[in-house]
Design an enzyme around this catalytic site. Structure first.
Site, PDB file in Angstrom:
ATOM      1  N   ASP A 159       6.346  -3.861  10.612  1.00 53.34           N
ATOM      2  CA  ASP A 159       4.869  -3.785  10.752  1.00 53.34           C
ATOM      3  C   ASP A 159       4.406  -3.936  12.199  1.00 53.34           C
ATOM      4  O   ASP A 159       3.407  -3.332  12.608  1.00 53.34           O
ATOM      5  CB  ASP A 159       4.143  -4.791   9.834  1.00 53.34           C
ATOM      6  CG  ASP A 159       4.631  -6.223   9.988  1.00 53.34           C
ATOM      7  OD1 ASP A 159       5.577  -6.461  10.758  1.00 53.34           O
ATOM      8  OD2 ASP A 159       4.047  -7.108   9.316  1.00 53.34           O
ATOM      9  N   SER A 195       8.173  -5.005   6.333  1.00 52.82           N
ATOM     10  CA  SER A 195       7.910  -6.072   7.316  1.00 52.82           C
ATOM     11  C   SER A 195       8.832  -7.269   7.144  1.00 52.82           C
ATOM     12  O   SER A 195       8.385  -8.390   6.872  1.00 52.82           O
ATOM     13  CB  SER A 195       6.456  -6.507   7.210  1.00 52.82           C
ATOM     14  OG  SER A 195       5.636  -5.381   7.195  1.00 52.82           O
ATOM     15  N   ARG A 206       0.823  -1.197   0.000  1.00 63.20           N
ATOM     16  CA  ARG A 206       0.000   0.000   0.000  1.00 63.20           C
ATOM     17  C   ARG A 206       0.861   1.252   0.000  1.00 63.20           C
ATOM     18  O   ARG A 206       1.952   1.269   0.585  1.00 63.20           O
ATOM     19  CB  ARG A 206      -0.860   0.049   1.263  1.00 63.20           C
ATOM     20  CG  ARG A 206      -2.296  -0.367   1.011  1.00 63.20           C
ATOM     21  CD  ARG A 206      -3.052  -0.353   2.302  1.00 63.20           C
ATOM     22  NE  ARG A 206      -2.405  -1.269   3.238  1.00 63.20           N
ATOM     23  CZ  ARG A 206      -3.050  -1.961   4.155  1.00 63.20           C
ATOM     24  NH1 ARG A 206      -4.358  -1.815   4.275  1.00 63.20           N
ATOM     25  NH2 ARG A 206      -2.413  -2.763   4.971  1.00 63.20           N
TER      26      ARG A 206
HETATM   27  C1  BG6 Z   1      -1.003  -4.685   8.608  1.00 63.54           C
HETATM   28  C2  BG6 Z   1       0.079  -4.051   7.803  1.00 63.54           C
HETATM   29  O1  BG6 Z   1      -0.919  -4.002   9.786  1.00 63.54           O
HETATM   30  O2  BG6 Z   1      -0.840  -6.032   8.925  1.00 63.54           O
HETATM   31  C3  BG6 Z   1       0.810  -5.005   6.884  1.00 63.54           C
HETATM   32  O3  BG6 Z   1      -0.375  -2.884   7.241  1.00 63.54           O
HETATM   33  C4  BG6 Z   1       1.213  -6.141   7.743  1.00 63.54           C
HETATM   34  O4  BG6 Z   1       1.887  -4.430   6.262  1.00 63.54           O
HETATM   35  C5  BG6 Z   1      -0.087  -6.827   8.024  1.00 63.54           C
HETATM   36  O5  BG6 Z   1       2.224  -6.935   7.246  1.00 63.54           O
HETATM   37  C6  BG6 Z   1       0.038  -8.204   8.480  1.00 63.54           C
HETATM   38  O6  BG6 Z   1      -1.058  -8.806   7.953  1.00 63.54           O
HETATM   39  P1  BG6 Z   1      -1.140  -9.665   6.620  1.00 63.54           P
HETATM   40  O7  BG6 Z   1      -2.205 -10.620   6.954  1.00 63.54           O
HETATM   41  O8  BG6 Z   1      -1.516  -8.731   5.540  1.00 63.54           O
HETATM   42  O9  BG6 Z   1       0.188 -10.294   6.431  1.00 63.54           O
HETATM   43  C1  GLC Z   2       7.936 -11.941   9.092  1.00 63.10           C
HETATM   44  C2  GLC Z   2       8.950 -10.832   9.070  1.00 63.10           C
HETATM   45  C3  GLC Z   2       8.706  -9.854  10.172  1.00 63.10           C
HETATM   46  C4  GLC Z   2       7.274  -9.395  10.140  1.00 63.10           C
HETATM   47  C5  GLC Z   2       6.341 -10.574  10.176  1.00 63.10           C
HETATM   48  C6  GLC Z   2       4.902 -10.150  10.099  1.00 63.10           C
HETATM   49  O1  GLC Z   2       8.144 -12.677  10.226  1.00 63.10           O
HETATM   50  O2  GLC Z   2      10.221 -11.376   9.168  1.00 63.10           O
HETATM   51  O3  GLC Z   2       9.535  -8.766  10.083  1.00 63.10           O
HETATM   52  O4  GLC Z   2       7.007  -8.545  11.198  1.00 63.10           O
HETATM   53  O5  GLC Z   2       6.621 -11.420   9.103  1.00 63.10           O
HETATM   54  O6  GLC Z   2       4.571  -9.548   8.919  1.00 63.10           O
END
Ligand code: BG6
Ligand code: GLC
Ligand code: GLC
Length: 924
Positions: A664, A610, A549
């Site tokens: 994240d 993340s 995003r």
């Molecule tokens: C959200 C974030 O908070 O949660 C994402 O905006 C994050 O970047 C995500 O990785 C985790 O959820 P998912 O299910 O989209 O991996």
């Molecule tokens: C993976 C990444 C970590 C992240 C998590 C959730 O474990 O290594 O950085 O926070 O996924 O998205």
């Protein structure tokens, strides 16, 4: 005149008294006898009314509506199909309740070969009256003794005996081997059995007896045994009709019509329990004073009124009451009765059968009457024969009306105008009264003219059918054992979870100290949660979850407003070259700026990235390794902010000011922290899983300074990569790990997060299929396809509001052809996998909050955890299981879970805002 009347059943012809049957009747007293027997005549119209009313009662019960009067019960029996003839094995069958005061034990061998039959061995035991009316335990102990006695003389092993229990009373069945007695019928009235599971009572008695180790695998009503044991003729036999001591029928109903079942396909055998049919409007007109007296004097007055006009237990009694009445009126036996005739139960079904049989002749009748202590004249014998015939003819006609109702039901539910059907018949009334079947057949033809019914006598009194059901039940029970064995390693004990918590604590401490640990404990350079004074417009990127995003975040006095757009990252980009990936990201930013009218502006940018990064400051983060589905080349070991800046430079047109890089978990914690100052932990359970929390700086070896706090990104997804989780890892975890793009890495994450749970389930399903437990052992191409079983299916399948049939629809969309047993097992697999995931996650959170509590030297810690991630948010039970585990393992922490509504992008913008605020302050 209705059609039945026109066919000749009216005016007494339907219930033939002697003159209409052409029997020689005595000339005198005939009026009084006629008058008495007239009461047993049932007209065609009355039969038709019973048929209609009983059908209505059946349909009402199927819909789950309970009428004002206790109607027929329509009890599902867990038998879903008529036998294939392939069932095989040796089975013990115990029959209780079908035939009066006797209990029968059989040894049945099913060969699995059509037409090849081995004669069963059987033994009958008389149940003493005091046992039929005594304590329940005494009855079941008696049954267990009979079993031992029977088996003692057979050359059988004591081990692995499988028993089918034919228990012919109304029961609520909740499984093939679970059945609660609703109420005793027919001459039984043992205490403490109603409301109990009769299978358990039998098991307990067998165990008390101790002689044999017998597994009670199925419980079956006699009607079901009768139907299931029927030799398949032209078509399958789909109705079982019993007229023995009592009467009842079962038939194969379309499952979708049975409200109490959660099924939309296939058929299920329903035990009607028509003996309890009691519609006053229909039954009242055909009941005689003798029926009323019989009911009144029975063990269960007011109950089973229909049965009491048909069942063999009652036919003799009705005859006796009529004979007493006629004798007392001076019409029979010279006006004399005898003490035997006056005592309840003295005329048995066998007596009626003998006396009714015209071929037996008057001599037989005489003999029976003399045995009753009577002194019959020649004419008496003929009258008595008339009485027997009237009572039995009415019984056969009423039974025909009920069977006609079942046939109408079948015609209707199968939408077949002309029905061809086989009815299996069982019970002594059929065996001993040849006329019963012929009257029944004749009356059914008149009441259900469009049905072509063939009546097939049951084999071995239903014992074979019980063995058939037992064979199926035994197979299902074996499958269940295999399922349980397969899922056992997923069911973690409290001790195992506490061990995970302890190991996590140890790994955290080591990671913070810079010692070797699977937890990296990465400093984030975020030292405080927002204080609310942050202002400004910020750009944010959010990469690494389900969606990529780009966001515009406006932080004003009125709150935070967000505009955002989702862009896709094709797999070829996520796993292509680093340059390609970052160029793509910048392209998306440019597009977003244009759409938002921001082109040319250089807003401060926060980057939610993340993945594990070693940070040296807020705007510096070296990617340690990719996780989840990413694997772009030339990025690991590089500063991600530099990679982004270089891409910006390549795309000369834009100017961007990258201020912060944020995990994240941190974004989520900050975003929730804006609303709740207690929020000092960020948890993600989505594609991947991870946690960050506020640690005391003095505990962080790699960052200078002893006061204050810093947010630590634990990167707990890698927990166990040093082998510490191997005790918990199953063969399915190993398969998922081996097939992933990073084998041996992120072992904790691979047991918990959305990217992997579907795969774990798929591997278990493959295994269960190979064992023959699922999908009839047929491996499908679809199930062998990686990632075909999405984690969102777990959430959907486990949703409480979903019926089992919807579960099946989801799986059928995957090309998996399954039965409802399969659907139930798949559901259990999903539950085991997601429960373990949630509990492991809870054990991890418990370790983190306990650490915070101890850091602060508190007796009790009140803290909030900001949470995000599709699995956590979409799964119906995940969040409550996490919370429950935390309560269990960290009882001194009061933990509130806050779901982040705005994603981590908002948090990244807030981190950026804090940084800008601090930078301004330093400049001032
Ligand atoms: C959200 C974030 O908070 O949660 C994402 O905006 C994050 O970047 C995500 O990785 C985790 O959820 P998912 O299910 O989209 O991996
Ligand atoms: C993976 C990444 C970590 C992240 C998590 C959730 O474990 O290594 O950085 O926070 O996924 O998205
Ligand atoms: C009684 C029982 C029923 C049984 C029938 C025939 O009606 O309630 O379960 O099938 O008798 O034995």
């Amino acid at each position: 005149m209705d059609s039945i009347g026109s066919l000749g059943l009216q005016q007494g012809e339907g219930a033939p008294s002697c003159p209409q049957e052409g029997l020689p009747c005595p000339s005198n007293s005939s009026e009084m006898v006629q008058e008495c027997l007239q009461q047993f005549k049932v007209t065609g119209a009355q039969l038709r009314q019973i048929q209609t009313s009983l059908l209505g009662s059946m349909e009402q019960a199927l819909r789950g509506q309970v009428g004002p009067a206790p109607a027929v019960r329509m009890l599902p029996t867990y038998v879903g199909s008529t036998p294939h003839g392939t069932e095989k094995g040796d089975f013990v069958v115990l029959e209780l309740g079908a035939t009066g005061a006797s209990l029968r034990v059989l040894w049945v061998t099913l060969t699995g070969i059509e037409g090849h039959k081995v004669e069963p061995r059987s033994q009958e035991f008389v149940i003493p009256q005091e046992v039929m009316l005594g304590p329940g335990q005494q009855l079941f102990d008696f049954a267990a003794r009979c079993l031992s006695e029977f088996l003692d003389v057979l050359p059988v092993d004591n081990q692995g005996l499988q028993l089918g229990f034919s228990f012919s009373f109304p029961c609520h069945q909740t499984g093939l081997d679970k059945s609660t007695l609703i109420s005793w019928t027919k001459g039984f009235k043992c205490s403490d059995v109603e409301g109990q599971d009769v299978v358990q009572l039998l098991r307990d008695a067998i165990q008390r007896q101790g002689a044999y180790s017998i597994d009670v695998v199925a419980v079956v009503n006699d009607t079901v045994g009768t139907m299931m044991g029927c030799e398949p003729g032209v078509g399958p036999c789909e109705v079982g009709l019993v007229v023995d001591t009592g009467t009842n029928a079962c038939y194969m109903e379309e499952a979708r019509h049975v409200a109490v079942l959660d099924e939309d396909r296939g058929r299920v055998c329903i035990s009607i329990e028509w003996g309890s049919f009691s519609d006053e409007g229909a039954l009242g007109p055909v009941q005689t004073i003798f029926d009323h007296t019989l009911d009144h004097e029975s063990l269960n007055p007011g109950a089973q009124r229909f049965e009491k006009m048909i069942g063999g237990l009652y036919l003799g009694e009705l005859v006796r009451l009529v004979l007493v009445h006629l004798a007392q009126r001076g019409v029979l036996f010279g006006g004399h009765t005898s003490p035997v005739l006056r005592s309840q139960g003295s005329i048995l079904l066998e007596h009626v059968a003998e006396m009714e049989d015209p071929s037996a002749g008057a001599a037989r009748v005489h003999a029976v009457l003399q045995d009753l202590g009577l002194n019959p004249k020649a004419s008496d014998a003929e009258w008595v024969q008339c009485v027997c015939m009237a009572v039995c003819t009415r019984a056969a006609q009423l039974c025909a009306a009920a069977l006609a109702a079942v046939l109408s039901r079948l015609q209707h539910s199968r939408e077949q105008q002309a029905l061809q059907i086989a009815v299996a018949t069982g019970g002594r009334v059929f065996e001993r009264h040849p006329r019963f079947l012929s009257v029944l057949r004749e009356t059914v033809m008149l009441l259900a003219p469009n049905c072509d019914v063939s009546f097939i006598p049951s084999v071995d009194g239903g014992g074979r059918g019980v063995a058939m059901v037992t064979a199926v039940a035994a197979r299902l029970a074996a499958h269940r054992r295999l399922l349980e064995e397969t899922l056992a390693p997923f069911r973690l004990t409290r001790e195992q979870l506490a061990e995970v918590q302890a190991q996590m604590r140890e790994a955290m401490a080591k990671g913070l100290q810079g010692e070797a640990s699977s937890l990296r404990m990465l400093p984030t350079y975020v030292r405080a949660t927002p204080d609310g004074s942050e202002r400004g417009d910020f750009l944010a990127l959010d990469l690494g979850g389900t969606n990529f995003r780009v966001l515009l975040v406006r932080v004003t006095t009125g709150g935070v407003q967000i505009s955002s757009q989702i862009y896709s990252i094709p797999e070829c980009v996520a796993q292509g070259s680093g340059q390609q990936l970052f160029d793509h990201i910048v392209d998306c930013i440019v597009d977003f700026q244009q759409k938002q009218g921001l082109s040319g502006q250089s807003l401060p940018l926060g980057f939610t990235f993340s993945f594990p990064c070693r940070q040296m400051g807020l705007d510096q983060g070296i990617l340690l390794n990719w996780t989840k589905g990413f694997n772009a080349s030339d990025c690991e070991g590089q500063d991600v902010v530099c990679l982004l800046r270089e891409a910006i430079r390549r795309r000369q047109a834009v100017e961007l000011n990258v201020v912060a890089i944020v995990n994240d978990t941190v974004g989520t914690m900050m975003s929730c922290g804006y609303e709740d100052p207690h929020c000092e932990v960020g948890l993600i359970v989505g594609t991947g899983t991870n946690v960050c929390y506020m640690e005391e700086l003095r505990n962080v070896a790699s960052v200078d300074g002893d006061s204050g706090q810093m947010c630590i990104n634990t990167e707990w997804g890698a927990f166990g990569d040093d082998g510490s989780l191997s005790m918990l890892s199953t063969r399915f975890d190993a398969s998922v790990d081996q097939a992933s793009i990073n084998p041996g890495k992120q072992r904790f994450e691979k047991m918990i997060s959305g990217m992997y749970l579907g795969e774990i389930v798929r591997h278990i399903l493959l295994h269960l299929t190979s064992l023959g437990v699922l999908f009839r052992g047929q491996q499908t191409q679809r199930l062998q396809t990686r990632d075909i079983f999405k984690t969102k299916f777990l959430s959907e399948i486990e949703s409480d509001s979903l019926a089992l049939r919807q579960v099946r629809a989801i799986l059928e969309d995957l090309g998996l052809p399954l039965t409802s047993d399969d659907a139930l097992m798949v559901l259990e697999v999903c539950q085991a996998v997601s429960q373990r995931a949630a509990q492991l996650c809870g054990a991890g959170v418990a370790a983190v909050v306990e650490k915070i509590r101890e850091n602060r030297g508190l007796e009790e810690l009140t803290i909030s955890v900001g949470v995000d991630g599709t699995l956590y948010k979409l799964h119906p039970h995940f969040s409550s299981l996490v919370a429950a585990t935390v309560r269990e393992l960290a009882p001194r922490c009061v933990v509130t879970f806050l779901q982040s509504e705005d994603g981590s992008g908002k948090g990244a913008a807030l981190v950026t805002a804090v940084a800008c605020r601090l930078a301004q302050r330093t400049r001032i």
